[in-house]
Write an enzyme that holds these catalytic residues in place. Sequence first.
Site, PDB file in Angstrom:
ATOM      1  N   ARG A  70     -21.740  -2.464  27.095  1.00  0.00           N
ATOM      2  CA  ARG A  70     -20.844  -3.573  27.402  1.00  0.00           C
ATOM      3  C   ARG A  70     -21.419  -4.352  28.577  1.00  0.00           C
ATOM      4  O   ARG A  70     -21.948  -3.770  29.516  1.00  0.00           O
ATOM      5  CB  ARG A  70     -19.450  -3.061  27.795  1.00  0.00           C
ATOM      6  CG  ARG A  70     -18.606  -2.611  26.633  1.00  0.00           C
ATOM      7  CD  ARG A  70     -17.216  -2.234  27.074  1.00  0.00           C
ATOM      8  NE  ARG A  70     -17.197  -1.056  27.902  1.00  0.00           N
ATOM      9  CZ  ARG A  70     -17.033  -1.048  29.216  1.00  0.00           C
ATOM     10  NH1 ARG A  70     -16.850  -2.185  29.876  1.00  0.00           N
ATOM     11  NH2 ARG A  70     -17.040   0.067  29.893  1.00  0.00           N
ATOM     12  N   TYR A 198     -23.790  -5.216  20.298  1.00  0.00           N
ATOM     13  CA  TYR A 198     -23.422  -3.882  20.774  1.00  0.00           C
ATOM     14  C   TYR A 198     -21.912  -3.640  20.588  1.00  0.00           C
ATOM     15  O   TYR A 198     -21.090  -4.492  20.960  1.00  0.00           O
ATOM     16  CB  TYR A 198     -23.799  -3.695  22.256  1.00  0.00           C
ATOM     17  CG  TYR A 198     -23.145  -2.451  22.788  1.00  0.00           C
ATOM     18  CD1 TYR A 198     -23.642  -1.198  22.423  1.00  0.00           C
ATOM     19  CD2 TYR A 198     -21.977  -2.493  23.537  1.00  0.00           C
ATOM     20  CE1 TYR A 198     -22.992  -0.042  22.824  1.00  0.00           C
ATOM     21  CE2 TYR A 198     -21.326  -1.339  23.940  1.00  0.00           C
ATOM     22  CZ  TYR A 198     -21.839  -0.123  23.580  1.00  0.00           C
ATOM     23  OH  TYR A 198     -21.198   1.029  23.943  1.00  0.00           O
ATOM     24  N   LYS A 207     -12.051  -2.799  22.681  1.00  0.00           N
ATOM     25  CA  LYS A 207     -11.773  -3.164  24.073  1.00  0.00           C
ATOM     26  C   LYS A 207     -11.154  -4.562  24.182  1.00  0.00           C
ATOM     27  O   LYS A 207     -10.293  -4.801  25.021  1.00  0.00           O
ATOM     28  CB  LYS A 207     -13.052  -3.101  24.900  1.00  0.00           C
ATOM     29  CG  LYS A 207     -13.763  -1.760  24.848  1.00  0.00           C
ATOM     30  CD  LYS A 207     -12.943  -0.662  25.442  1.00  0.00           C
ATOM     31  CE  LYS A 207     -13.762   0.613  25.605  1.00  0.00           C
ATOM     32  NZ  LYS A 207     -12.930   1.722  26.094  1.00  0.00           N
ATOM     33  N   HIS A 227      -6.087   2.491  28.653  1.00  0.00           N
ATOM     34  CA  HIS A 227      -7.372   3.115  28.352  1.00  0.00           C
ATOM     35  C   HIS A 227      -7.183   4.626  28.451  1.00  0.00           C
ATOM     36  O   HIS A 227      -7.622   5.246  29.420  1.00  0.00           O
ATOM     37  CB  HIS A 227      -8.382   2.598  29.385  1.00  0.00           C
ATOM     38  CG  HIS A 227      -9.813   2.939  29.101  1.00  0.00           C
ATOM     39  ND1 HIS A 227     -10.779   2.908  30.075  1.00  0.00           N
ATOM     40  CD2 HIS A 227     -10.441   3.305  27.965  1.00  0.00           C
ATOM     41  CE1 HIS A 227     -11.944   3.244  29.544  1.00  0.00           C
ATOM     42  NE2 HIS A 227     -11.767   3.496  28.270  1.00  0.00           N
ATOM     43  N   SER A 249     -15.295   6.027  32.841  1.00  0.00           N
ATOM     44  CA  SER A 249     -16.421   6.427  31.990  1.00  0.00           C
ATOM     45  C   SER A 249     -17.125   7.634  32.597  1.00  0.00           C
ATOM     46  O   SER A 249     -17.112   7.821  33.812  1.00  0.00           O
ATOM     47  CB  SER A 249     -17.441   5.300  31.878  1.00  0.00           C
ATOM     48  OG  SER A 249     -16.793   4.127  31.512  1.00  0.00           O
ATOM     49  N   CYS A 251     -16.429  10.784  32.462  1.00  0.00           N
ATOM     50  CA  CYS A 251     -15.594  11.867  33.004  1.00  0.00           C
ATOM     51  C   CYS A 251     -15.116  12.806  31.894  1.00  0.00           C
ATOM     52  O   CYS A 251     -14.216  13.621  32.114  1.00  0.00           O
ATOM     53  CB  CYS A 251     -14.407  11.312  33.760  1.00  0.00           C
ATOM     54  SG  CYS A 251     -14.860  10.576  35.335  1.00  0.00           S
ATOM     55  N   ASP A 278      -9.460   7.206  23.316  1.00  0.00           N
ATOM     56  CA  ASP A 278      -9.854   6.057  24.137  1.00  0.00           C
ATOM     57  C   ASP A 278      -8.707   5.106  24.491  1.00  0.00           C
ATOM     58  O   ASP A 278      -8.682   4.580  25.585  1.00  0.00           O
ATOM     59  CB  ASP A 278     -10.970   5.278  23.421  1.00  0.00           C
ATOM     60  CG  ASP A 278     -11.721   4.340  24.354  1.00  0.00           C
ATOM     61  OD1 ASP A 278     -11.944   4.716  25.520  1.00  0.00           O
ATOM     62  OD2 ASP A 278     -12.085   3.231  23.925  1.00  0.00           O
ATOM     63  N   ARG A 376     -24.540   6.037  20.407  1.00  0.00           N
ATOM     64  CA  ARG A 376     -23.169   6.312  19.946  1.00  0.00           C
ATOM     65  C   ARG A 376     -23.090   6.820  18.513  1.00  0.00           C
ATOM     66  O   ARG A 376     -23.968   6.543  17.700  1.00  0.00           O
ATOM     67  CB  ARG A 376     -22.357   5.006  19.994  1.00  0.00           C
ATOM     68  CG  ARG A 376     -22.259   4.372  21.359  1.00  0.00           C
ATOM     69  CD  ARG A 376     -21.072   4.877  22.096  1.00  0.00           C
ATOM     70  NE  ARG A 376     -20.993   4.365  23.462  1.00  0.00           N
ATOM     71  CZ  ARG A 376     -19.859   4.302  24.149  1.00  0.00           C
ATOM     72  NH1 ARG A 376     -18.726   4.675  23.609  1.00  0.00           N
ATOM     73  NH2 ARG A 376     -19.867   3.879  25.394  1.00  0.00           N
TER      74      ARG A 376
HETATM   75  C1  OXD Z   1     -15.956   2.699  27.436  1.00  0.00           C
HETATM   76  C2  OXD Z   1     -16.012   3.087  26.026  1.00  0.00           C
HETATM   77  O1  OXD Z   1     -16.916   2.120  27.948  1.00  0.00           O
HETATM   78  O2  OXD Z   1     -15.044   3.693  25.549  1.00  0.00           O
HETATM   79  O3  OXD Z   1     -14.930   2.954  28.064  1.00  0.00           O
HETATM   80  O4  OXD Z   1     -17.014   2.793  25.354  1.00  0.00           O
HETATM   81 MN    MN Z   2     -13.342   3.692  26.796  1.00  0.00          MN
END
Ligand code: OXD
Ligand code: MN
Length: 598
Positions: A70, A198, A207, A227, A249, A251, A278, A376
Amino acid sequence: MKVIHQEAVEWVEELTQKCQPDEVVWIDGSEEQKEQLEEEAFATGELVKLDQGKWPRGVYHRTDPRDVARTEESTFICTTLKEDAGPTNNWMSPLTAYRKADEVLKGSMRGRSMYVIPFSMGPVGSPFSKIGIEITDSIYVVLNMIIMTIVGEEVVTELGTNGIYTKCIHSKAGLDPKKRLILHFPEDNAIISVNSGYGGNVLLGKKCLALRIATHQARNEGWLAEHMLIMGIEEPNGRIQYLAGAFPSACGKTNLAMLVPPRSMQSKGYRIWTVGDDIGWMRIDTDGGLWAINPESGFFGVLPGTNEKTNPNAMATMRKNSIFTNVVLGEDSDIWWEGCDWEPPQPAWDWKGRPWKPDMKDESGVPIVGAHPNSRFTAPISQNPSSSFRREHHHGVQVTAILFGGRRARLAPLVYEAFNWQHGVFMGGIMASERTAAQYGAIGEVRRDPMAMLPFCGYNMADYFEHWLRMGVRMKRKMRPRIFHVNWFRTDENGDYLWPGFGENLRVLEWILARCRGEVEATSTPIGYVPRPEDLDLDGLDMSETVVKDLFQVNHQDWLEEANGIEEFFKQFGDRLPTEMWAQLEGLRRRLDVMEER
Ligand code: OXD
Ligand code: MN
């Protein structure tokens, strides 16, 4: 597929004129259409078919090497007033944004097909759900959206002749990073994303819609778009209670959501049910409680470090019907990433498409990774062995507790509970993580990430805090989720983790649920309630008393410094920050003073 929504048909027609594709294809979610698109993508090299014995219906994709994550610097909230985007977002005026997007979109799909994807975030027809239509020139996007959202005739039927939907426009255009724009128009319920391929920038349901646009809608309509993972914990007596959790992120959010109980707890009868990893959309129901759905239908998870030990359920989920992006590809059509359970195939190519073998180093002797750190998998949630039977329920699940988490080496205890809802909102508002070696920036530097929403809140974050505070008032006191903070990453003086993590985290979640049921007492500290050691099930963990003490210690000096950092962070919101947040900070300082006097 018959689309009877005249306005949507006209909008697609207008975009066709603008983007000039060779053809327009409406996506109906059918297996035949999906297979046809895959074949086309195999022929052009956009996708590679994987070894179908090892990865049934699995495909591989490599993004442009300049387009692998991102890009927050090209992400904008385009509201009429700059203050409505707030100090933590990039802002652009809608007029400028539409003009800039138009310049890129004009003729951008010449020689390509334009795909039109009607999709639903959340079960079709649920009061929680939202519909979007994404226009894209990428087959990769289409195939990902089919996994990540609900795509098909039922969505078009639900949309009817005049249903509301988010307009989502994506064009890869020339993939020029300098002209990349991820634009959100909350006042128009629209998103435009150009010059990227991406996932996080182009799977616009995720998102962009489910967080940035949805936060804005949620504030206006009185709900929460967060989130957050959502998971159910089944206890030996069959009772299942649900938690929602926000973590920055890196964690371990996906791993926690799909957690497998440690053997000692499995044998007692514990099970975990995954609702989502997520995003959580949460509403107050007529019972005065908070109910949540996961609006997504798939996982878009990070691969490096994922294996049978860290996340066996993720491994099982991605076994078939999945898309793998930016990992190592072998000549034998097998794949590999750092930290997986098998040997790398040979010969092979890395995420940039260069010949690659293990232990390669660059000119300066630095190891060359095969898979990008942000590579991913995209896989259907339904394939997860721990997938919750309540996932498709129109009213979702009732949230018993909300977890906020961070990565703090010294500061935060393993777990502590907020004194009340307002204090819990403060706890979420001051969430932070220290950077690790895997991230850019100085190691140990603190990044504040309120509710893990820093890059995702589509309006002024000060107003977002206010919205959270108000939501608490609207809930029935007895039904209101309790709020906790967890930190799996506390270390000793040698930098070694004090807590084993992984499945053992369930022991902490069990304490949290016991607190919610009013079954255990706790110790009051200036920052919140921490467990009495005897209430945490440490059976079979072989943990010394000193380690347990260190895990829950609240250091006066460290917290005073933290309070100064919080003050700096809050100042940027000026008068717009709710006074309650300042009052909470004052309260924290006062309690720390009392602690010192003792
Ligand atoms: C993030 C994702 O960046 O879920 O939070 O990809
Ligand atoms: Mn996320």
